[in-house]
Write a protein that holds these residues in place. Sequence first.
Motif, PDB file in Angstrom:
ATOM      1  N   UNK A 111     -14.180  10.125  -1.057  1.00 53.37           N
ATOM      2  CA  UNK A 111     -14.478   9.079  -0.014  1.00 53.37           C
ATOM      3  C   UNK A 111     -15.461   9.954   1.026  1.00 53.37           C
ATOM      4  N   UNK A 112     -16.191   9.124   1.179  1.00 52.02           N
ATOM      5  CA  UNK A 112     -17.193   9.744   2.461  1.00 52.02           C
ATOM      6  C   UNK A 112     -16.790   9.270   3.635  1.00 52.02           C
ATOM      7  N   UNK A 113     -16.338   7.958   3.827  1.00 49.61           N
ATOM      8  CA  UNK A 113     -15.993   7.269   5.117  1.00 49.61           C
ATOM      9  C   UNK A 113     -14.674   6.246   4.757  1.00 49.61           C
ATOM     10  N   UNK A 114     -13.713   6.303   5.328  1.00 49.70           N
ATOM     11  CA  UNK A 114     -12.820   5.497   5.106  1.00 49.70           C
ATOM     12  C   UNK A 114     -12.884   4.267   6.279  1.00 49.70           C
ATOM     13  N   UNK A 115     -12.632   2.968   5.995  1.00 54.04           N
ATOM     14  CA  UNK A 115     -12.763   1.911   6.871  1.00 54.04           C
ATOM     15  C   UNK A 115     -11.353   1.210   7.008  1.00 54.04           C
ATOM     16  N   UNK A 116     -10.620   1.026   8.030  1.00 55.66           N
ATOM     17  CA  UNK A 116      -9.335   0.398   8.053  1.00 55.66           C
ATOM     18  C   UNK A 116      -9.499  -0.481   9.215  1.00 55.66           C
ATOM     19  N   UNK A 117      -9.097  -1.833   8.963  1.00 55.88           N
ATOM     20  CA  UNK A 117      -8.932  -2.829  10.178  1.00 55.88           C
ATOM     21  C   UNK A 117      -7.857  -2.234  11.231  1.00 55.88           C
ATOM     22  N   UNK A 118      -8.354  -2.315  12.471  1.00 56.24           N
ATOM     23  CA  UNK A 118      -7.439  -1.880  13.737  1.00 56.24           C
ATOM     24  C   UNK A 118      -6.022  -2.769  13.634  1.00 56.24           C
ATOM     25  N   UNK A 119      -4.925  -1.931  13.966  1.00 52.62           N
ATOM     26  CA  UNK A 119      -3.899  -2.506  14.106  1.00 52.62           C
ATOM     27  C   UNK A 119      -3.386  -3.021  12.628  1.00 52.62           C
ATOM     28  N   UNK A 120      -3.647  -2.520  11.293  1.00 48.48           N
ATOM     29  CA  UNK A 120      -3.298  -3.149  10.234  1.00 48.48           C
ATOM     30  C   UNK A 120      -2.054  -2.580   9.697  1.00 48.48           C
ATOM     31  N   UNK A 121      -1.067  -3.618   9.491  1.00 49.53           N
ATOM     32  CA  UNK A 121       0.158  -2.904   9.177  1.00 49.53           C
ATOM     33  C   UNK A 121       0.499  -3.041   7.437  1.00 49.53           C
ATOM     34  N   UNK A 122       0.664  -2.012   7.027  1.00 54.98           N
ATOM     35  CA  UNK A 122       1.373  -1.995   5.701  1.00 54.98           C
ATOM     36  C   UNK A 122       2.369  -0.917   5.524  1.00 54.98           C
ATOM     37  N   UNK A 123       3.535  -1.343   5.091  1.00 53.43           N
ATOM     38  CA  UNK A 123       4.603  -0.577   4.582  1.00 53.43           C
ATOM     39  C   UNK A 123       4.960  -0.366   3.157  1.00 53.43           C
ATOM     40  N   UNK A 124       5.306   0.824   2.942  1.00 52.81           N
ATOM     41  CA  UNK A 124       6.043   0.979   1.750  1.00 52.81           C
ATOM     42  C   UNK A 124       7.362   1.035   1.817  1.00 52.81           C
ATOM     43  N   UNK A 125       7.983   0.046   1.207  1.00 53.97           N
ATOM     44  CA  UNK A 125       9.522  -0.129   1.529  1.00 53.97           C
ATOM     45  C   UNK A 125      10.396   0.028   0.367  1.00 53.97           C
ATOM     46  N   UNK A 126      11.426   0.806   0.405  1.00 47.65           N
ATOM     47  CA  UNK A 126      12.295   0.950  -0.539  1.00 47.65           C
ATOM     48  C   UNK A 126      13.369  -0.584  -0.509  1.00 47.65           C
ATOM     49  N   UNK A 127      13.621  -1.133  -1.440  1.00 47.20           N
ATOM     50  CA  UNK A 127      14.607  -2.317  -1.597  1.00 47.20           C
ATOM     51  C   UNK A 127      15.569  -2.018  -2.354  1.00 47.20           C
ATOM     52  N   UNK A 128      16.888  -2.657  -1.986  1.00 44.74           N
ATOM     53  CA  UNK A 128      18.220  -2.600  -3.036  1.00 44.74           C
ATOM     54  C   UNK A 128      18.609  -3.805  -2.753  1.00 44.74           C
ATOM     55  N   UNK A 129      18.874  -4.317  -3.983  1.00 46.74           N
ATOM     56  CA  UNK A 129      19.851  -5.612  -4.243  1.00 46.74           C
ATOM     57  C   UNK A 129      21.166  -5.531  -3.627  1.00 46.74           C
ATOM     58  N   UNK A 130      21.624  -6.403  -2.887  1.00 42.80           N
ATOM     59  CA  UNK A 130      23.092  -6.348  -2.501  1.00 42.80           C
ATOM     60  C   UNK A 130      24.013  -6.830  -3.363  1.00 42.80           C
ATOM     61  N   UNK A 131      23.541  -7.568  -4.315  1.00 46.64           N
ATOM     62  CA  UNK A 131      24.275  -8.068  -5.536  1.00 46.64           C
ATOM     63  C   UNK A 131      24.440  -7.209  -6.977  1.00 46.64           C
ATOM     64  N   UNK A 132      23.392  -6.952  -7.316  1.00 48.38           N
ATOM     65  CA  UNK A 132      23.184  -6.105  -8.742  1.00 48.38           C
ATOM     66  C   UNK A 132      23.165  -4.665  -8.274  1.00 48.38           C
ATOM     67  N   UNK A 133      22.381  -4.581  -7.094  1.00 48.34           N
ATOM     68  CA  UNK A 133      22.327  -3.083  -6.905  1.00 48.34           C
ATOM     69  C   UNK A 133      20.835  -2.529  -7.399  1.00 48.34           C
ATOM     70  N   UNK A 134      20.114  -3.499  -7.882  1.00 50.41           N
ATOM     71  CA  UNK A 134      18.701  -2.941  -8.425  1.00 50.41           C
ATOM     72  C   UNK A 134      17.895  -2.624  -7.159  1.00 50.41           C
ATOM     73  N   UNK A 135      17.133  -1.409  -7.661  1.00 49.23           N
ATOM     74  CA  UNK A 135      16.153  -0.829  -6.390  1.00 49.23           C
ATOM     75  C   UNK A 135      14.667  -1.184  -6.857  1.00 49.23           C
TER      76      UNK A 135
END
Length: 204
Positions: A111-135
């Motif tokens: 990459x020569x130049x990275x372009x990002x929209x201002x105040x862009x919100x992207x989160x990488x989230x770890x999820x876990x099921x409260x019933x079966x425990x799947x992550x």
Amino acid sequence: HGLLPDDSQTEFVGIKNFEGVIVGGPCPSKDNFLKLAAFNYQLKILGVVDIGYTDEYGLREIIDKSGEIIAEQEAVKEKKMLDEFLKQAVTNGLVVYGLENVQQALAIKKIEKLLVTEELSLKRVQYKCSQCGKTSEKTVEQVVEKDCECGGKLKPGAETDVVNELISLAEEQGTHVQIISRDTAEGRQFHATFNGIGAFLRYM
């Protein structure tokens, strides 16, 4: 006020990222000054502002009144850049867009130049099921509960700011990062069409 000596003007020519000059002064002094064509022809006049002083207060006044002129210049530069980005995207040129493609290109330093929209919100989230425990791991704009296949609820846990992660990696590599405004039509189109993330490449 007064004329810049020729050698002083020449010092500005060729300076990296030097866009031009803003002329300020009392009326009609500044107008008479401009009529004299005193500037080196290679120096672009970005704008003219009226001020009431010619001392250090006048300099402060010029700075205060130049905000709109500078903002307009930045908007023009951004429009040209986004027009070129769209052109390259349509012709499969030297650009990539979308989170995964940009991450891959950044990982191998393409990459020569990275372009990002201002105040862009992207989160990488770890999820876990409260019933079966799947992550699972998901990248989302809003961190909320999600439905699990078992009928339970995937509860959000640890999260990472993906945008800051991208910007930090780019800066570590010495890659220029351009924050794209949401206030222009081109900026809004970039966010809507490319999900707010894109990049110009050094090579294919």
